[in-house]
Design a protein around this motif. Structure first.
Motif, PDB file in Angstrom:
ATOM      1  N   ARG A  25      34.671 -27.579  49.659  1.00  0.00           N
ATOM      2  CA  ARG A  25      35.560 -26.442  49.934  1.00  0.00           C
ATOM      3  C   ARG A  25      35.614 -25.482  48.746  1.00  0.00           C
ATOM      4  NH1 ARG A  25      38.598 -28.481  54.409  1.00  0.00           N
ATOM      5  NH2 ARG A  25      37.002 -29.623  55.522  1.00  0.00           N
ATOM      6  N   LEU A  26      35.561 -26.005  47.528  1.00  0.00           N
ATOM      7  CA  LEU A  26      35.557 -25.123  46.364  1.00  0.00           C
ATOM      8  C   LEU A  26      34.254 -24.331  46.273  1.00  0.00           C
ATOM      9  CD1 LEU A  26      37.388 -27.220  43.612  1.00  0.00           C
ATOM     10  CD2 LEU A  26      38.255 -25.247  44.912  1.00  0.00           C
ATOM     11  N   LYS A  27      33.146 -24.918  46.715  1.00  0.00           N
ATOM     12  CA  LYS A  27      31.886 -24.165  46.792  1.00  0.00           C
ATOM     13  C   LYS A  27      32.022 -23.024  47.794  1.00  0.00           C
ATOM     14  CE  LYS A  27      28.563 -27.749  45.584  1.00  0.00           C
ATOM     15  NZ  LYS A  27      27.470 -28.600  46.072  1.00  0.00           N
ATOM     16  N   LYS A  28      32.661 -23.307  48.936  1.00  0.00           N
ATOM     17  CA  LYS A  28      32.901 -22.259  49.939  1.00  0.00           C
ATOM     18  C   LYS A  28      33.840 -21.202  49.387  1.00  0.00           C
ATOM     19  CE  LYS A  28      32.030 -25.152  53.944  1.00  0.00           C
ATOM     20  NZ  LYS A  28      32.559 -25.790  55.145  1.00  0.00           N
ATOM     21  N   LEU A  29      34.838 -21.623  48.606  1.00  0.00           N
ATOM     22  CA  LEU A  29      35.755 -20.669  47.987  1.00  0.00           C
ATOM     23  C   LEU A  29      34.992 -19.744  47.042  1.00  0.00           C
ATOM     24  CD1 LEU A  29      38.620 -19.610  47.339  1.00  0.00           C
ATOM     25  CD2 LEU A  29      38.756 -21.414  45.596  1.00  0.00           C
ATOM     26  N   ALA A  30      34.111 -20.288  46.233  1.00  0.00           N
ATOM     27  CA  ALA A  30      33.302 -19.464  45.320  1.00  0.00           C
ATOM     28  C   ALA A  30      32.493 -18.435  46.106  1.00  0.00           C
ATOM     29  CB  ALA A  30      32.385 -20.334  44.475  1.00  0.00           C
ATOM     30  N   ASP A  99      46.604 -28.217  51.819  1.00  0.00           N
ATOM     31  CA  ASP A  99      46.162 -27.831  53.162  1.00  0.00           C
ATOM     32  C   ASP A  99      45.427 -26.498  53.169  1.00  0.00           C
ATOM     33  OD1 ASP A  99      47.218 -30.165  54.225  1.00  0.00           O
ATOM     34  OD2 ASP A  99      49.138 -29.220  54.716  1.00  0.00           O
ATOM     35  N   MET A 100      45.606 -25.690  52.134  1.00  0.00           N
ATOM     36  CA  MET A 100      44.891 -24.410  52.073  1.00  0.00           C
ATOM     37  C   MET A 100      43.385 -24.609  51.957  1.00  0.00           C
ATOM     38  SD  MET A 100      47.276 -21.673  50.100  1.00  0.00           S
ATOM     39  CE  MET A 100      46.422 -20.268  50.818  1.00  0.00           C
ATOM     40  N   LEU A 101      42.954 -25.820  51.588  1.00  0.00           N
ATOM     41  CA  LEU A 101      41.518 -26.102  51.553  1.00  0.00           C
ATOM     42  C   LEU A 101      40.912 -26.050  52.950  1.00  0.00           C
ATOM     43  CD1 LEU A 101      41.551 -28.976  48.931  1.00  0.00           C
ATOM     44  CD2 LEU A 101      40.502 -26.711  48.635  1.00  0.00           C
ATOM     45  N   ASP A 102      41.757 -26.123  53.984  1.00  0.00           N
ATOM     46  CA  ASP A 102      41.286 -26.011  55.360  1.00  0.00           C
ATOM     47  C   ASP A 102      41.184 -24.557  55.819  1.00  0.00           C
ATOM     48  OD1 ASP A 102      40.991 -28.758  55.738  1.00  0.00           O
ATOM     49  OD2 ASP A 102      43.102 -28.986  56.299  1.00  0.00           O
ATOM     50  N   ASP A 103      41.678 -23.629  55.011  1.00  0.00           N
ATOM     51  CA  ASP A 103      41.595 -22.191  55.319  1.00  0.00           C
ATOM     52  C   ASP A 103      41.127 -21.479  54.054  1.00  0.00           C
ATOM     53  OD1 ASP A 103      41.869 -19.545  56.058  1.00  0.00           O
ATOM     54  OD2 ASP A 103      43.926 -19.753  56.801  1.00  0.00           O
ATOM     55  N   VAL A 104      39.831 -21.525  53.818  1.00  0.00           N
ATOM     56  CA  VAL A 104      39.253 -20.995  52.588  1.00  0.00           C
ATOM     57  C   VAL A 104      39.512 -19.494  52.448  1.00  0.00           C
ATOM     58  CG1 VAL A 104      37.089 -20.665  51.315  1.00  0.00           C
ATOM     59  CG2 VAL A 104      37.553 -22.843  52.440  1.00  0.00           C
ATOM     60  N   THR A 105      39.578 -18.763  53.550  1.00  0.00           N
ATOM     61  CA  THR A 105      39.870 -17.331  53.481  1.00  0.00           C
ATOM     62  C   THR A 105      41.266 -17.088  52.926  1.00  0.00           C
ATOM     63  OG1 THR A 105      38.379 -16.905  55.333  1.00  0.00           O
ATOM     64  CG2 THR A 105      39.972 -15.184  54.815  1.00  0.00           C
ATOM     65  N   LEU A 107      42.974 -19.226  51.081  1.00  0.00           N
ATOM     66  CA  LEU A 107      42.955 -19.694  49.702  1.00  0.00           C
ATOM     67  C   LEU A 107      42.332 -18.627  48.798  1.00  0.00           C
ATOM     68  CD1 LEU A 107      43.446 -21.814  47.544  1.00  0.00           C
ATOM     69  CD2 LEU A 107      41.311 -22.948  48.265  1.00  0.00           C
ATOM     70  N   ALA A 108      41.259 -18.001  49.262  1.00  0.00           N
ATOM     71  CA  ALA A 108      40.630 -16.930  48.478  1.00  0.00           C
ATOM     72  C   ALA A 108      41.601 -15.771  48.263  1.00  0.00           C
ATOM     73  CB  ALA A 108      39.360 -16.445  49.168  1.00  0.00           C
ATOM     74  N   ALA A 109      42.384 -15.441  49.280  1.00  0.00           N
ATOM     75  CA  ALA A 109      43.380 -14.374  49.146  1.00  0.00           C
ATOM     76  C   ALA A 109      44.430 -14.748  48.103  1.00  0.00           C
ATOM     77  CB  ALA A 109      44.027 -14.084  50.493  1.00  0.00           C
ATOM     78  N   ALA A 110      44.845 -16.008  48.087  1.00  0.00           N
ATOM     79  CA  ALA A 110      45.824 -16.467  47.092  1.00  0.00           C
ATOM     80  C   ALA A 110      45.222 -16.406  45.689  1.00  0.00           C
ATOM     81  CB  ALA A 110      46.294 -17.889  47.417  1.00  0.00           C
ATOM     82  N   VAL A 111      43.990 -16.856  45.551  1.00  0.00           N
ATOM     83  CA  VAL A 111      43.312 -16.813  44.251  1.00  0.00           C
ATOM     84  C   VAL A 111      43.183 -15.366  43.782  1.00  0.00           C
ATOM     85  CG1 VAL A 111      41.117 -17.220  43.063  1.00  0.00           C
ATOM     86  CG2 VAL A 111      42.087 -19.000  44.548  1.00  0.00           C
ATOM     87  N   HIS A 112      42.801 -14.484  44.697  1.00  0.00           N
ATOM     88  CA  HIS A 112      42.664 -13.062  44.341  1.00  0.00           C
ATOM     89  C   HIS A 112      44.006 -12.476  43.907  1.00  0.00           C
ATOM     90  CE1 HIS A 112      41.115  -8.983  44.371  1.00  0.00           C
ATOM     91  NE2 HIS A 112      42.198  -8.642  45.038  1.00  0.00           N
ATOM     92  N   ALA A 113      45.068 -12.800  44.634  1.00  0.00           N
ATOM     93  CA  ALA A 113      46.397 -12.270  44.307  1.00  0.00           C
ATOM     94  C   ALA A 113      46.865 -12.752  42.932  1.00  0.00           C
ATOM     95  CB  ALA A 113      47.407 -12.690  45.379  1.00  0.00           C
ATOM     96  N   ILE A 114      46.536 -13.972  42.574  1.00  0.00           N
ATOM     97  CA  ILE A 114      46.993 -14.554  41.309  1.00  0.00           C
ATOM     98  C   ILE A 114      46.103 -14.133  40.139  1.00  0.00           C
ATOM     99  CG2 ILE A 114      47.279 -16.745  40.056  1.00  0.00           C
ATOM    100  CD1 ILE A 114      48.099 -17.926  42.867  1.00  0.00           C
ATOM    101  N   THR A 115      44.795 -14.106  40.357  1.00  0.00           N
ATOM    102  CA  THR A 115      43.859 -13.906  39.247  1.00  0.00           C
ATOM    103  C   THR A 115      43.160 -12.552  39.239  1.00  0.00           C
ATOM    104  OG1 THR A 115      41.929 -14.784  40.419  1.00  0.00           O
ATOM    105  CG2 THR A 115      43.347 -16.387  39.257  1.00  0.00           C
ATOM    106  N   GLY A 116      43.106 -11.908  40.392  1.00  0.00           N
ATOM    107  CA  GLY A 116      42.385 -10.639  40.487  1.00  0.00           C
ATOM    108  C   GLY A 116      40.891 -10.791  40.692  1.00  0.00           C
ATOM    109  N   ILE A 117      40.378 -12.020  40.710  1.00  0.00           N
ATOM    110  CA  ILE A 117      38.934 -12.188  40.912  1.00  0.00           C
ATOM    111  C   ILE A 117      38.602 -12.154  42.397  1.00  0.00           C
ATOM    112  CG2 ILE A 117      38.627 -13.515  38.791  1.00  0.00           C
ATOM    113  CD1 ILE A 117      38.165 -15.992  40.632  1.00  0.00           C
TER     114      ILE A 117
END
Length: 130
Positions: A25-30, A99-105, A107-117
């Motif tokens: 899932r982290l590979k998919k997140l990347a 559970d956010m690992l089941d919704d990578v999209t 999770l990516a939005a959360a990562v973007h909101a927190i980190t800007g990447i």
């Protein structure tokens, strides 16, 4: 669906699946964040028998770690900014549900909101509609 909240303690087979699935899932997140190859490391530390260990995606500007360290709170994904891949303390800690690992999209939005990447798909979609 994987049961993220089932404890890995003293269950080597479940721990192996936990690490394998979280790593996938982290590979998919990347990929979802459009991180260039070579701009991040993906590590797994199984730790001792009584704990889940952790799986870490360490980007040049973000540190994302999955583990069962927040079982009572329902949180198990740590997200924080960092200054490089040698920065292990980084910015403020933010936690989201395993559970956010089941919704990578999401999770990516959360990562973007927190980190800007990563890319902001909502913003891109809004711009296309304008």
């Amino acid at each position: 669906m994987f049961d993220w909240n089932r404890s890995c303690s003293y269950d080597e087979q479940h721990k192996r699946r936990f690490h394998m699935t979280a790593r996938s899932r982290l590979k998919k997140l990347a990929a979802e964040l459009a991180l260039p190859p070579g701009s991040y490391d993906l590590r797994s530390n199984k730790a001792g028998i009584a704990v889940s260990g952790e799986i870490t995606l360490h980007h040049d500007r973000a540190y994302i770690q999955v583990g069962q360290f927040g079982m009572s709170s329902g949180h198990g994904i740590l997200i924080r900014t960092c200054k490089s891949r040698t920065d292990y303390t980084g910015g403020a800690n933010h936690f989201v549900s395993l559970d956010m690992l089941d919704d990578v999209t999401a999770l990516a939005a959360a990562v973007h909101a927190i980190t800007g990447i990563g890319r902001n798909k909502t913003l891109s979609s809004d711009r296309r509609a304008a």
